[in-house]
Scaffold this motif. Structure first.
Motif, mmCIF file in Angstrom:
data_model
loop_
_atom_site.group_PDB
_atom_site.id
_atom_site.type_symbol
_atom_site.label_atom_id
_atom_site.label_comp_id
_atom_site.label_asym_id
_atom_site.label_seq_id
_atom_site.Cartn_x
_atom_site.Cartn_y
_atom_site.Cartn_z
ATOM 1 N N ARG A 1 15.622 -4.874 10.631
ATOM 2 C CA ARG A 1 15.251 -5.745 9.503
ATOM 3 C C ARG A 1 14.521 -6.992 10.000
ATOM 4 N N LEU A 2 15.084 -7.608 11.063
ATOM 5 C CA LEU A 2 14.457 -8.813 11.611
ATOM 6 C C LEU A 2 13.062 -8.505 12.137
ATOM 7 N N ASN A 3 12.962 -7.365 12.809
ATOM 8 C CA ASN A 3 11.685 -6.936 13.347
ATOM 9 C C ASN A 3 10.649 -6.757 12.244
ATOM 10 N N GLY A 4 11.088 -6.150 11.141
ATOM 11 C CA GLY A 4 10.214 -5.937 9.997
ATOM 12 C C GLY A 4 9.728 -7.253 9.414
ATOM 13 N N LYS A 5 10.648 -8.211 9.314
ATOM 14 C CA LYS A 5 10.284 -9.511 8.775
ATOM 15 C C LYS A 5 9.287 -10.213 9.684
ATOM 16 N N LEU A 6 9.506 -10.062 10.983
ATOM 17 C CA LEU A 6 8.620 -10.683 11.957
ATOM 18 C C LEU A 6 7.213 -10.116 11.839
ATOM 19 N N LEU A 7 7.134 -8.796 11.711
ATOM 20 C CA LEU A 7 5.825 -8.148 11.576
ATOM 21 C C LEU A 7 5.125 -8.620 10.315
ATOM 22 N N GLN A 8 5.907 -8.734 9.244
ATOM 23 C CA GLN A 8 5.356 -9.176 7.968
ATOM 24 C C GLN A 8 4.798 -10.597 8.098
ATOM 25 N N ALA A 9 5.566 -11.460 8.788
ATOM 26 C CA ALA A 9 5.138 -12.843 8.980
ATOM 27 C C ALA A 9 3.860 -12.907 9.807
ATOM 28 N N GLN A 10 3.796 -12.045 10.831
ATOM 29 C CA GLN A 10 2.596 -12.013 11.666
ATOM 30 C C GLN A 10 1.385 -11.578 10.849
ATOM 31 N N HIS A 11 1.619 -10.595 9.999
ATOM 32 C CA HIS A 11 0.561 -10.072 9.146
ATOM 33 C C HIS A 11 0.039 -11.161 8.204
ATOM 34 N N GLN A 12 0.981 -11.907 7.612
ATOM 35 C CA GLN A 12 0.606 -13.013 6.723
ATOM 36 C C GLN A 12 -0.214 -14.065 7.460
ATOM 37 N N MET A 13 0.199 -14.334 8.693
ATOM 38 C CA MET A 13 -0.472 -15.343 9.498
ATOM 39 C C MET A 13 -1.902 -14.908 9.790
ATOM 40 N N GLU A 14 -2.087 -13.617 10.115
ATOM 41 C CA GLU A 14 -3.424 -13.095 10.395
ATOM 42 C C GLU A 14 -4.310 -13.267 9.164
ATOM 43 N N LYS A 15 -3.744 -12.950 7.999
ATOM 44 C CA LYS A 15 -4.509 -13.072 6.751
ATOM 45 C C LYS A 15 -4.950 -14.514 6.553
ATOM 46 N N ARG A 16 -3.994 -15.422 6.764
ATOM 47 C CA ARG A 16 -4.282 -16.830 6.560
ATOM 48 C C ARG A 16 -5.405 -17.296 7.488
ATOM 49 N N LYS A 17 -5.373 -16.796 8.721
ATOM 50 C CA LYS A 17 -6.407 -17.177 9.695
ATOM 51 C C LYS A 17 -7.787 -16.745 9.230
ATOM 52 N N VAL A 18 -7.894 -15.536 8.689
ATOM 53 C CA VAL A 18 -9.181 -15.021 8.222
ATOM 54 C C VAL A 18 -9.687 -15.891 7.067
ATOM 55 N N ILE A 19 -8.779 -16.232 6.160
ATOM 56 C CA ILE A 19 -9.167 -17.061 5.017
ATOM 57 C C ILE A 19 -9.618 -18.450 5.493
ATOM 58 N N GLU A 20 -8.892 -18.986 6.463
ATOM 59 C CA GLU A 20 -9.274 -20.293 7.026
ATOM 60 C C GLU A 20 -10.676 -20.262 7.618
ATOM 61 N N ARG A 21 -10.948 -19.176 8.349
ATOM 62 C CA ARG A 21 -12.268 -19.074 9.001
ATOM 63 C C ARG A 21 -13.373 -18.961 7.963
ATOM 64 N N ALA A 22 -13.137 -18.167 6.932
ATOM 65 C CA ALA A 22 -14.143 -17.987 5.880
ATOM 66 C C ALA A 22 -14.369 -19.316 5.143
#
Ligand code: MG
Length: 192
Positions: free
Chosen positions: A126-147
């Motif tokens: 469960r913790l691992n899943g949450k971590l992956l989800q958080a990483q995924h969100q962070m990646e998305k945010r980075k792309v939006i920031e760059r754009a």
């Protein structure tokens, strides 16, 4: 979901005993190995969630096999042992070793050990899943920031305006903001 367990035990009677206890209590026994060598092969093939591992076995003993399984697959292990030697204690520090059950065992001590082990496994997942989800969100945010940064530069607009532009386009086209942001970045790469 059924909990998948592999049994590694060279004595057939003990292995069968264990299998009955497991299956009677809703666990699925996906494989049975009779020595450490086969245990590694079958762990690779069946990817059990937990391995019940005897220690004294021909060819490769349970301690050595557990080390290799940890390095190659990281599958959690519960030792089943007739002796509590110092050597066993040092292996308890290995990341994937969740504990041990003393022989001779009965349903009474096997089941709680299994319960505790699976509780740990499922918590970790469960913790691992949450971590992956958080990483995924962070990646998305980075792309939006760059754009956003790119739009600010290209169109000489404020951060807020750039953000609204991406958001509005996202609403208009019913695509995720990250998709719009990626399209903006792609266009720039084509143009430059
Ligand atoms: Mg044995």
């Amino acid at each position: 979901m059924t909990r998948k367990v592999m049994i590694v035990e060279d004595e057939s009677l003990i292995a069968i005993d264990l299998q009955f206890i497991l299956e009677d209590n809703g666990y699925e026994v996906v494989a049975h190995a009779k020595n450490g060598e086969t245990a590694i092969e079958l762990a690779h093939l069946y990817r059990p969630q937990l391995i019940l591992m005897d220690i004294k076995m021909p060819k490769l003993d349970g301690l050595k096999a557990s080390k290799i399984i940890e390095q190659q697959f990281g599958i959690p292990i519960l030792f089943i042992s007739a002796y509590s030697e110092k050597e066993l204690l040092s292996y308890m520090k290995q990341d994937n070793v969740l504990g041990y059950v003393m022989k001779p065992f009965s349903e009474k001590n096997v089941l709680p050990a299994l319960e505790v082990a699976f509780h740990q496994i499922e918590k970790f997942d469960r913790l691992n899943g949450k971590l992956l989800q958080a990483q995924h969100q962070m990646e998305k945010r980075k792309v939006i920031e760059r754009a956003k940064g790119l739009l600010m530069q290209l169109e000489n607009i404020s951060e807020d305006q750039a953000y609204k532009k991406i958001r509005n386009e996202s609403m208009r086209t019913q695509q995720e903001m990250v998709q719009i942001a990626q399209q903006i970045l792609n266009t720039q790469q084509v143009n430059s």
